[in-house]
Motif scaffolding. Sequence first.
Motif, PDB file in Angstrom:
ATOM      1  N   PRO A  63       0.815  -1.219   0.000  1.00  0.00           N
ATOM      2  CA  PRO A  63       0.000   0.000   0.000  1.00  0.00           C
ATOM      3  C   PRO A  63       0.849   1.270   0.000  1.00  0.00           C
ATOM      4  N   GLU A  64       2.087   1.185   0.499  1.00  0.00           N
ATOM      5  CA  GLU A  64       2.939   2.375   0.571  1.00  0.00           C
ATOM      6  C   GLU A  64       3.465   2.735  -0.813  1.00  0.00           C
ATOM      7  N   SER A  65       3.379   4.015  -1.168  1.00  0.00           N
ATOM      8  CA  SER A  65       3.791   4.454  -2.495  1.00  0.00           C
ATOM      9  C   SER A  65       5.292   4.294  -2.708  1.00  0.00           C
ATOM     10  N   HIS A  66       6.081   4.479  -1.640  1.00  0.00           N
ATOM     11  CA  HIS A  66       7.529   4.366  -1.802  1.00  0.00           C
ATOM     12  C   HIS A  66       7.963   2.915  -1.972  1.00  0.00           C
ATOM     13  N   ILE A  67       7.083   1.972  -1.658  1.00  0.00           N
ATOM     14  CA  ILE A  67       7.374   0.556  -1.901  1.00  0.00           C
ATOM     15  C   ILE A  67       6.827   0.134  -3.264  1.00  0.00           C
ATOM     16  N   SER A  68       5.637   0.575  -3.588  1.00  0.00           N
ATOM     17  CA  SER A  68       4.989   0.148  -4.839  1.00  0.00           C
ATOM     18  C   SER A  68       5.709   0.661  -6.086  1.00  0.00           C
ATOM     19  N   ARG A  69       6.529   1.701  -5.940  1.00  0.00           N
ATOM     20  CA  ARG A  69       7.246   2.218  -7.116  1.00  0.00           C
ATOM     21  C   ARG A  69       8.561   1.481  -7.381  1.00  0.00           C
ATOM     22  N   LEU A  70       8.916   0.559  -6.481  1.00  0.00           N
ATOM     23  CA  LEU A  70      10.170  -0.170  -6.646  1.00  0.00           C
ATOM     24  C   LEU A  70      10.096  -1.141  -7.821  1.00  0.00           C
ATOM     25  N   LYS A  71      11.249  -1.448  -8.370  1.00  0.00           N
ATOM     26  CA  LYS A  71      11.338  -2.471  -9.421  1.00  0.00           C
ATOM     27  C   LYS A  71      12.501  -3.400  -9.104  1.00  0.00           C
ATOM     28  N   VAL A  72      12.449  -4.601  -9.678  1.00  0.00           N
ATOM     29  CA  VAL A  72      13.473  -5.613  -9.428  1.00  0.00           C
ATOM     30  C   VAL A  72      14.256  -5.858 -10.712  1.00  0.00           C
ATOM     31  N   VAL A  73      15.577  -5.825 -10.609  1.00  0.00           N
ATOM     32  CA  VAL A  73      16.449  -6.088 -11.755  1.00  0.00           C
ATOM     33  C   VAL A  73      17.277  -7.340 -11.456  1.00  0.00           C
ATOM     34  N   HIS A  74      17.199  -8.311 -12.354  1.00  0.00           N
ATOM     35  CA  HIS A  74      17.925  -9.585 -12.196  1.00  0.00           C
ATOM     36  C   HIS A  74      19.063  -9.616 -13.204  1.00  0.00           C
ATOM     37  N   ILE A  75      20.304  -9.679 -12.718  1.00  0.00           N
ATOM     38  CA  ILE A  75      21.489  -9.659 -13.580  1.00  0.00           C
ATOM     39  C   ILE A  75      22.237 -10.984 -13.437  1.00  0.00           C
ATOM     40  N   ASN A  76      22.477 -11.652 -14.565  1.00  0.00           N
ATOM     41  CA  ASN A  76      23.292 -12.873 -14.538  1.00  0.00           C
ATOM     42  C   ASN A  76      24.043 -13.014 -15.863  1.00  0.00           C
ATOM     43  N   ASP A  77      24.803 -14.108 -16.009  1.00  0.00           N
ATOM     44  CA  ASP A  77      25.608 -14.299 -17.217  1.00  0.00           C
ATOM     45  C   ASP A  77      24.743 -14.326 -18.468  1.00  0.00           C
ATOM     46  N   GLN A  78      23.579 -14.967 -18.375  1.00  0.00           N
ATOM     47  CA  GLN A  78      22.703 -15.073 -19.546  1.00  0.00           C
ATOM     48  C   GLN A  78      22.210 -13.694 -19.984  1.00  0.00           C
TER      49      GLN A  78
END
Length: 311
Positions: free
Chosen positions: A33-48
Amino acid sequence: MPLILISGYPSAGKTYRSKQLVEFFETKIRNAPESHISRLKVVHINDQSLGISRDVYREARSEKDARAAEYSAVKRALGRDTIVIADGLNYIKGFRYQLYCEAKAVQTPSCVVSISRPIEDIIEKQVDPIKVHIGTPISKCKELNTQLLNNIEQDGGYPDDIFENLVYRYEEPNGMTRWDSPLFTVPYEDAAPPCEEIWGALVGADGELKKVKPNQATVAKPAAGSDYLYELDKTTQDIINVVLEWQRNHVGEAGGQITIDNSKIELPTSPVTLPQLQRIRRQFISLNRQHNLDKSRIYDSFLAYLNTSFA
């Protein structure tokens, strides 16, 4: 936002665990529900995702380039609204320390998720279980690696010689060191990583984003003004010219003393060449280009630096 370093043996299931974390975090963000949490994004970095072949780990030079590519990708992705999951071998403690410093520089927490120490080590070497990071056994890693190599539809297997080499060189994370803590260990038998604990340690279970105070060494210094750089360059060059002029007028003399505005330069017994003086000057400029010293202090500081270099 937080940096999560995944570390473990080759073919230990690091990408599988990373995807579990990605799914958990994205669900958590989507339902927050918190706006500062809902705007987050996840980036997954690996060899592929970086287009890095498993064969790069055969040669030291190509492996170094691969680590540089991962380092650059993590550095670009780190930001106040991004959770970065660095899914790689990350088996060198010095490399983990580099990434820890990058996270520290942007004032965001980091952690290490370890999928490493084999169960066999506890039995064969009688290691204290309290201090052991129990993860995917080497025998299981080798079995999974063979399956990946034999499955042409899947990417991820390591040639046998590279697999053995990487296992031998693996530097296990140590939760007692600041760059490897907090350390979360994921046993092979566990259905999922401790996602809630990782979320609470990095983002905050109370919904308040955690902030990290950067070390002085990781704080970028403000750029120096053009006037200061001009004075730094001109003042040091003027002093170098005085030294060269004195040596031209005193050919054959061993050592000597030059007096400049009540300050003295003690020359060494052998003549100082122009390349030597320019190297000392470049070193001094490199050390002081961010300091914004007063003009008088540039003068005195460079004279002192010359005397120290000649001693």
